[in-house]
Design a protein around this motif. Structure first.
Motif, PDB file in Angstrom:
ATOM      1  N   VAL A 178      42.778  14.671  11.993  1.00  0.00           N
ATOM      2  CA  VAL A 178      43.007  15.770  12.931  1.00  0.00           C
ATOM      3  C   VAL A 178      43.818  16.841  12.210  1.00  0.00           C
ATOM      4  CG1 VAL A 178      44.108  16.460  15.083  1.00  0.00           C
ATOM      5  CG2 VAL A 178      42.935  14.255  14.939  1.00  0.00           C
ATOM      6  N   LYS A 179      43.339  18.081  12.264  1.00  0.00           N
ATOM      7  CA  LYS A 179      43.973  19.138  11.476  1.00  0.00           C
ATOM      8  C   LYS A 179      43.952  20.475  12.217  1.00  0.00           C
ATOM      9  CE  LYS A 179      39.647  19.863   8.970  1.00  0.00           C
ATOM     10  NZ  LYS A 179      38.909  18.932   9.879  1.00  0.00           N
ATOM     11  N   MET A 180      44.585  21.448  11.622  1.00  0.00           N
ATOM     12  CA  MET A 180      44.696  22.766  12.215  1.00  0.00           C
ATOM     13  C   MET A 180      43.307  23.363  12.489  1.00  0.00           C
ATOM     14  SD  MET A 180      46.927  26.014  10.835  1.00  0.00           S
ATOM     15  CE  MET A 180      48.419  25.022  10.958  1.00  0.00           C
ATOM     16  N   GLY A 181      43.137  23.888  13.699  1.00  0.00           N
ATOM     17  CA  GLY A 181      41.892  24.544  14.071  1.00  0.00           C
ATOM     18  C   GLY A 181      40.862  23.646  14.719  1.00  0.00           C
ATOM     19  N   VAL A 193      47.086  13.368  22.711  1.00  0.00           N
ATOM     20  CA  VAL A 193      47.087  14.788  23.040  1.00  0.00           C
ATOM     21  C   VAL A 193      48.300  15.481  22.406  1.00  0.00           C
ATOM     22  CG1 VAL A 193      47.364  16.464  24.912  1.00  0.00           C
ATOM     23  CG2 VAL A 193      45.777  14.547  25.181  1.00  0.00           C
ATOM     24  N   ILE A 194      49.483  14.896  22.608  1.00  0.00           N
ATOM     25  CA  ILE A 194      50.714  15.491  22.083  1.00  0.00           C
ATOM     26  C   ILE A 194      50.662  15.586  20.563  1.00  0.00           C
ATOM     27  CG2 ILE A 194      53.210  15.152  21.855  1.00  0.00           C
ATOM     28  CD1 ILE A 194      53.074  13.727  24.622  1.00  0.00           C
ATOM     29  N   LEU A 195      50.205  14.529  19.906  1.00  0.00           N
ATOM     30  CA  LEU A 195      50.169  14.514  18.443  1.00  0.00           C
ATOM     31  C   LEU A 195      49.120  15.483  17.910  1.00  0.00           C
ATOM     32  CD1 LEU A 195      51.319  13.315  15.875  1.00  0.00           C
ATOM     33  CD2 LEU A 195      49.642  11.465  16.046  1.00  0.00           C
ATOM     34  N   ALA A 196      47.954  15.554  18.552  1.00  0.00           N
ATOM     35  CA  ALA A 196      46.920  16.486  18.098  1.00  0.00           C
ATOM     36  C   ALA A 196      47.407  17.923  18.173  1.00  0.00           C
ATOM     37  CB  ALA A 196      45.649  16.304  18.929  1.00  0.00           C
ATOM     38  N   LYS A 197      48.127  18.263  19.239  1.00  0.00           N
ATOM     39  CA  LYS A 197      48.692  19.612  19.344  1.00  0.00           C
ATOM     40  C   LYS A 197      49.722  19.849  18.238  1.00  0.00           C
ATOM     41  CE  LYS A 197      48.142  22.139  22.453  1.00  0.00           C
ATOM     42  NZ  LYS A 197      47.188  23.267  22.648  1.00  0.00           N
ATOM     43  N   ALA A 198      50.541  18.835  17.966  1.00  0.00           N
ATOM     44  CA  ALA A 198      51.559  18.969  16.927  1.00  0.00           C
ATOM     45  C   ALA A 198      50.936  19.125  15.538  1.00  0.00           C
ATOM     46  CB  ALA A 198      52.490  17.758  16.943  1.00  0.00           C
ATOM     47  N   ASP A 234      35.360  18.389  16.969  1.00  0.00           N
ATOM     48  CA  ASP A 234      35.524  17.976  15.577  1.00  0.00           C
ATOM     49  C   ASP A 234      36.014  16.538  15.508  1.00  0.00           C
ATOM     50  OD1 ASP A 234      35.047  20.640  14.236  1.00  0.00           O
ATOM     51  OD2 ASP A 234      36.744  21.166  15.527  1.00  0.00           O
ATOM     52  N   VAL A 235      36.804  16.158  16.506  1.00  0.00           N
ATOM     53  CA  VAL A 235      37.318  14.785  16.590  1.00  0.00           C
ATOM     54  C   VAL A 235      37.234  14.339  18.042  1.00  0.00           C
ATOM     55  CG1 VAL A 235      39.307  13.261  16.295  1.00  0.00           C
ATOM     56  CG2 VAL A 235      38.895  15.101  14.645  1.00  0.00           C
ATOM     57  N   VAL A 236      36.695  13.133  18.263  1.00  0.00           N
ATOM     58  CA  VAL A 236      36.700  12.523  19.597  1.00  0.00           C
ATOM     59  C   VAL A 236      37.464  11.215  19.503  1.00  0.00           C
ATOM     60  CG1 VAL A 236      35.354  11.666  21.535  1.00  0.00           C
ATOM     61  CG2 VAL A 236      34.467  13.558  20.164  1.00  0.00           C
ATOM     62  N   ILE A 237      38.437  11.059  20.390  1.00  0.00           N
ATOM     63  CA  ILE A 237      39.279   9.862  20.415  1.00  0.00           C
ATOM     64  C   ILE A 237      39.047   9.138  21.731  1.00  0.00           C
ATOM     65  CG2 ILE A 237      41.650   9.005  20.419  1.00  0.00           C
ATOM     66  CD1 ILE A 237      42.311  11.647  18.791  1.00  0.00           C
ATOM     67  N   VAL A 238      38.592   7.887  21.651  1.00  0.00           N
ATOM     68  CA  VAL A 238      38.360   7.086  22.855  1.00  0.00           C
ATOM     69  C   VAL A 238      39.564   6.171  23.052  1.00  0.00           C
ATOM     70  CG1 VAL A 238      36.865   5.423  24.013  1.00  0.00           C
ATOM     71  CG2 VAL A 238      35.877   7.172  22.519  1.00  0.00           C
ATOM     72  N   GLU A 247      34.459  13.416  13.364  1.00  0.00           N
ATOM     73  CA  GLU A 247      34.872  12.022  13.264  1.00  0.00           C
ATOM     74  C   GLU A 247      35.316  11.524  14.632  1.00  0.00           C
ATOM     75  OE1 GLU A 247      37.051  10.674   9.809  1.00  0.00           O
ATOM     76  OE2 GLU A 247      37.087  12.722   9.038  1.00  0.00           O
ATOM     77  N   THR A 248      35.079  10.238  14.871  1.00  0.00           N
ATOM     78  CA  THR A 248      35.506   9.623  16.128  1.00  0.00           C
ATOM     79  C   THR A 248      36.250   8.335  15.832  1.00  0.00           C
ATOM     80  OG1 THR A 248      34.782   8.790  18.299  1.00  0.00           O
ATOM     81  CG2 THR A 248      33.339   8.358  16.433  1.00  0.00           C
ATOM     82  N   ILE A 249      37.179   8.005  16.709  1.00  0.00           N
ATOM     83  CA  ILE A 249      37.920   6.756  16.573  1.00  0.00           C
ATOM     84  C   ILE A 249      38.054   6.125  17.948  1.00  0.00           C
ATOM     85  CG2 ILE A 249      40.191   7.872  16.773  1.00  0.00           C
ATOM     86  CD1 ILE A 249      41.133   5.781  14.642  1.00  0.00           C
ATOM     87  N   ASN A 250      37.879   4.808  18.004  1.00  0.00           N
ATOM     88  CA  ASN A 250      37.930   4.085  19.276  1.00  0.00           C
ATOM     89  C   ASN A 250      39.133   3.155  19.293  1.00  0.00           C
ATOM     90  OD1 ASN A 250      35.402   5.208  19.982  1.00  0.00           O
ATOM     91  ND2 ASN A 250      34.366   3.621  18.800  1.00  0.00           N
ATOM     92  N   LEU A 251      40.048   3.413  20.216  1.00  0.00           N
ATOM     93  CA  LEU A 251      41.204   2.539  20.385  1.00  0.00           C
ATOM     94  C   LEU A 251      40.973   1.678  21.618  1.00  0.00           C
ATOM     95  CD1 LEU A 251      42.398   5.470  19.199  1.00  0.00           C
ATOM     96  CD2 LEU A 251      44.459   4.068  19.179  1.00  0.00           C
ATOM     97  N   CYS A 252      39.955   0.844  21.551  1.00  0.00           N
ATOM     98  CA  CYS A 252      39.587   0.043  22.716  1.00  0.00           C
ATOM     99  C   CYS A 252      38.876  -1.212  22.235  1.00  0.00           C
ATOM    100  CB  CYS A 252      38.679   0.837  23.650  1.00  0.00           C
ATOM    101  SG  CYS A 252      37.178   1.443  22.864  1.00  0.00           S
ATOM    102  N   ARG A 253      38.704  -2.142  23.171  1.00  0.00           N
ATOM    103  CA  ARG A 253      38.001  -3.384  22.854  1.00  0.00           C
ATOM    104  C   ARG A 253      36.922  -3.604  23.908  1.00  0.00           C
ATOM    105  NH1 ARG A 253      42.820  -7.662  21.238  1.00  0.00           N
ATOM    106  NH2 ARG A 253      43.734  -6.414  19.560  1.00  0.00           N
ATOM    107  N   ILE A 254      35.679  -3.614  23.466  1.00  0.00           N
ATOM    108  CA  ILE A 254      34.553  -3.885  24.358  1.00  0.00           C
ATOM    109  C   ILE A 254      33.913  -5.186  23.885  1.00  0.00           C
ATOM    110  CG2 ILE A 254      32.372  -3.047  25.279  1.00  0.00           C
ATOM    111  CD1 ILE A 254      34.716  -1.318  26.065  1.00  0.00           C
ATOM    112  N   ALA A 255      33.912  -6.189  24.732  1.00  0.00           N
ATOM    113  CA  ALA A 255      33.394  -7.505  24.348  1.00  0.00           C
ATOM    114  C   ALA A 255      32.035  -7.770  24.979  1.00  0.00           C
ATOM    115  CB  ALA A 255      34.369  -8.590  24.780  1.00  0.00           C
TER     116      ALA A 255
END
Length: 276
Positions: free
Chosen positions: A163-166, A182-187, A236-240, A260-268
């Motif tokens: 995640v970067k500027m712009g 959300v907070i970190l992406a803005k930062a 540009d980035v999707v975070i689940v 790029e996408t990243i998934n912070l979840c567990r689907i069994a």
């Protein structure tokens, strides 16, 4: 000491248990705060393949050192500490490559050893030597220190997906992890950060964190609303940050070329379709 013991599925009992014993290289921490992770809730509801009940859960821990073994020289009684719960072996291939987070033999405090839903917790010598005890800076509360463990997961995720500027960033899931994203992406300089959830109450609670756009995807089509807001620009980035197969599917459909996408979840035990 008192502890909240998971005796069976959906049976959590506060009871007296034995105090932990301190070995020569161990540290005993008086727990001042231990937050509840989604993994704790999942174990409470469904159990865990590596946990034999009864067991004390809790791995997002902050507290004060009240006892230490004679071989512990880098900490003092009274030190305020946060606890990193994953104890790597430092011997497997991943560890030797400096990627302890992927260790084949990780011991997890709160899973493999008794956790922080208790008055006291023993930090074993290997964890002490591995750097699992992190001094809490002056002025930071125990409650905030306890959530630095999930915040570390959030930071690692955003570094991995760069995640970067712009950037236009879409976060799906307005729980604590999603809000941290959300907070970190803005930062980190993201131009537009969109937060989506199916729970209107959660979206309202999240208004104070400063997302640029809030979307209730149970009331509108997520893709339509997002593209309307961004004037046709995909993410540009999707975070689940929720346990939803549909959210993962949406993350792929709303990702821009080269994104790029990243998934912070567990689907069994589920299968995914239409992921071309």
């Amino acid at each position: 000491m008192k502890a909240a013991v998971l005796e069976d599925i959906k049976k959590l009992v506060v009871k007296q248990v034995s105090d932990p014993c301190c070995g020569e290289g161990d540290v005993i921490v008086k727990v001042e705060a231990c937050s509840v992770c989604g993994a704790d809730i999942r174990t409470y509801n469904f159990g865990h393949r590596n946990i034999i009940l009864p067991h004390i859960l809790g791995h997002e821990i902050a507290g004060m050192i009240v006892e230490k073994g004679k071989n512990v020289n880098n900490f003092r009684i009274g030190d305020r500490v946060n606890i990193y719960p994953a104890i790597a072996c430092n011997e497997c291939d991943w560890c030797r490559r400096g990627m302890q987070v992927r260790c084949d033999n990780t011991i997890q405090i709160g899973d493999d050893t008794p956790g922080g839903f208790a008055e006291y917790i023993k930090i074993p010598a290997k964890a002490v030597n591995n750097g699992s005890l992190i001094t809490i800076p002056e002025g930071l509360s125990y409650e905030l220190a306890a959530v630095t463990e999930p915040l570390g997961c959030v930071l690692n995720g955003q570094e991995l997906c760069n995640v970067k500027m712009g950037d236009v960033v879409l976060v799906i899931g307005a729980g604590p992890i999603g809000c941290m994203h959300v907070i970190l992406a803005k930062a980190r300089g993201a131009r537009t950060v969109i937060l989506a959830d199916i729970n209107q109450k959660r979206l309202e609670l999240a208004e104070e964190i400063g997302a640029d756009c809030y979307i209730n995807s149970s009331e509108t089509v997520l893709s339509d609303k997002m593209l309307e807001y961004t004037r046709g620009k995909k993410a540009d980035v999707v975070i689940v940050a929720c346990n939803s197969q549909k959210a993962i599917q949406d993350s792929l459909e709303l990702l821009d070329w080269g994104g790029e996408t990243i998934n912070l979840c567990r689907i069994a035990q589920r299968r995914f379709n239409n992921t071309d």
